[in-house]
Design an enzyme around this catalytic site. Sequence first.
Site, mmCIF file in Angstrom:
data_model
loop_
_atom_site.group_PDB
_atom_site.id
_atom_site.type_symbol
_atom_site.label_atom_id
_atom_site.label_comp_id
_atom_site.label_asym_id
_atom_site.label_seq_id
_atom_site.Cartn_x
_atom_site.Cartn_y
_atom_site.Cartn_z
ATOM 1 N N GLU A 1 -5.729 -8.229 -1.108
ATOM 2 C CA GLU A 1 -6.490 -8.054 0.342
ATOM 3 C C GLU A 1 -7.798 -7.808 -0.037
ATOM 4 O O GLU A 1 -8.108 -6.785 -0.818
ATOM 5 C CB GLU A 1 -5.697 -6.828 1.256
ATOM 6 C CG GLU A 1 -4.429 -7.247 1.594
ATOM 7 C CD GLU A 1 -3.994 -6.074 2.478
ATOM 8 O OE1 GLU A 1 -4.714 -5.360 3.264
ATOM 9 O OE2 GLU A 1 -2.783 -6.007 2.680
ATOM 10 N N GLU B 1 0.819 -1.078 -0.093
ATOM 11 C CA GLU B 1 0.178 -0.104 0.091
ATOM 12 C C GLU B 1 1.056 1.342 -0.102
ATOM 13 O O GLU B 1 0.694 2.253 0.748
ATOM 14 C CB GLU B 1 -0.810 0.017 1.155
ATOM 15 C CG GLU B 1 -1.864 -1.103 1.280
ATOM 16 C CD GLU B 1 -2.981 -0.981 2.237
ATOM 17 O OE1 GLU B 1 -2.797 -0.348 3.255
ATOM 18 O OE2 GLU B 1 -4.194 -1.607 1.912
HETATM 19 C C1 BG6 Z 1 -4.336 -2.840 4.661
HETATM 20 C C2 BG6 Z 1 -3.015 -3.307 5.114
HETATM 21 O O1 BG6 Z 1 -4.340 -1.337 4.941
HETATM 22 O O2 BG6 Z 1 -5.627 -2.998 5.413
HETATM 23 C C3 BG6 Z 1 -3.204 -4.277 6.286
HETATM 24 O O3 BG6 Z 1 -2.150 -3.801 4.208
HETATM 25 C C4 BG6 Z 1 -4.318 -4.012 7.341
HETATM 26 O O4 BG6 Z 1 -1.950 -4.447 7.050
HETATM 27 C C5 BG6 Z 1 -5.677 -4.069 6.715
HETATM 28 O O5 BG6 Z 1 -4.368 -4.818 8.463
HETATM 29 C C6 BG6 Z 1 -6.862 -4.016 7.228
HETATM 30 O O6 BG6 Z 1 -6.678 -2.706 8.065
HETATM 31 P P1 BG6 Z 1 -7.018 -2.704 9.495
HETATM 32 O O7 BG6 Z 1 -6.577 -1.473 10.041
HETATM 33 O O8 BG6 Z 1 -8.052 -3.222 9.807
HETATM 34 O O9 BG6 Z 1 -5.892 -3.762 10.102
#
Ligand code: BG6
Length: 476
Positions: free
Chosen positions: A374, A176
């Site tokens: 993701e 990211e």
């Molecule tokens: C992304 C990241 O921004 O979202 C992860 O690459 C992160 O590391 C994921 O955990 C979800 O975000 P959060 O803040 O809910 O953990």
Amino acid sequence: MSILRNDFLWGGAVAAHQLEGGWQEGGKGVSVADVMTKGAHGQPRQITDGVQPGYHYPNHHAIDFYHRYKEDVALFAELGINCFRTSIAWSRIFPKGDELEPNEEGLKFYDDLFAECQKNGIELAITLSHFEMPYHLVTEYGGWRNRKTIEFFLRFARVCFNRYKGIVKYWMTFNEINNQANYQEDFAPFTNSGLKYEPGEDREAIMYQAAHYELVASAKAVALCHQIDPDAKIGCMIAMVPIYPYSCSPDDMMAATTAMHRRYWFTDVHCKGHYPNYMNRYFERSKIDLDITKEDLMDLREGTVDYIGFSYYMSFVVNGKDKAPVYDYDEAQDLVKNPYVPASDWGWQIDPTGLRYSLNWFADRYDLPLFIVENGFGAVDEVDEEGKIHDQYRIDYLKAHLAAMKDAVNYDGVDVIGYTPWGFIDLVSAGTGEMKKRYGMIYVDLDDYLQGSGNRSKKDSFSWYQKVIESNGEQL
Ligand code: BG6
């Protein structure tokens, strides 16, 4: 016949610092993730000056994957995934970041983990830098504000490519990378680039300089990877949060266009190998004078990525009223709520069609394979009297997003190579440091203070995802 490719990568995604724990084991150094306390929705994580007594640092222990990885990989195999996305903790391999030789014990952990995955028929998708860098590089060099960090990163990348040649098939450079476009906050620039701002500093200019060094480092790593392991594929990793216009007003449309510029120029550099005109012009008119050499520009040209890895959780909306003629985007101020979509308990707008839109947006611009590395739904899970977790809300979220992905493939002809839902085993949230913001199909019995048995169990979404994988996405 399945709509998706026969070799579709069905997986799960995590990041070293969010699940491994073992923060001082095997010679590991302190990383930027080790100096962040727990926060909550609306309460940012604190970044302390080194590790201080009396604070709770959730990443120190996380879910103890460092010791329990064999048991976990066995569960991943039972789930049926054929691809595991994780990261290599830079601070395990180069504990301070500026050593000349790597830490063998740190490498040994990944040797064993990767062998365990291979034994179970699970392909590896590895991020080199996922919100984790040796903290020493921050205190000694200022993180990515320093050109020297390129050299340190490449040393780390070279060790990883040589060691895992023929073992890791998919690499990503920086997780990211574009999140730091949100330079007003402390969190994203610190986790992405190790940036700690002094009062009165021009945060925006520093962020652009750090991002430039990272993009050069990324391009050089891409070229290096191609040279060391021509069979591997190496991509970028972009946080895709498409920004819609609030209405069909031309001002809203222009505001959305410039907002997308400000967040996605990183993708242009990664994929096209040069800065887009809109950014060059923006730097000129904003009097942002960056250290960009001719050699850098050549490196960028020679290190374009093989695929685009991206995360997708939500979409944003921007209002362009009173912003003409420049329409400059200020992420801290310009966003408005989308009246058409619901939001999670953490305020993340749930928009499956946004995933289809994003896939099309990338495909139209870059003509590269796309990898959804993701996606997921952070929610509080309740354990019932029988110890079961009925997470239908998570299944609904994932199902709707997978359906949107299939529509993008089926109707729009987008080339999607894989899908690795985020945090498929519960882990520490990056944004808040909480455990209770859970994404997993595998439950981990630990609370926000990491109290609990640590035992793993299967949620309803586990068997649902098993069937999705078995049917190559036909049965959602
Ligand atoms: C992304 C990241 O921004 O979202 C992860 O690459 C992160 O590391 C994921 O955990 C979800 O975000 P959060 O803040 O809910 O953990």
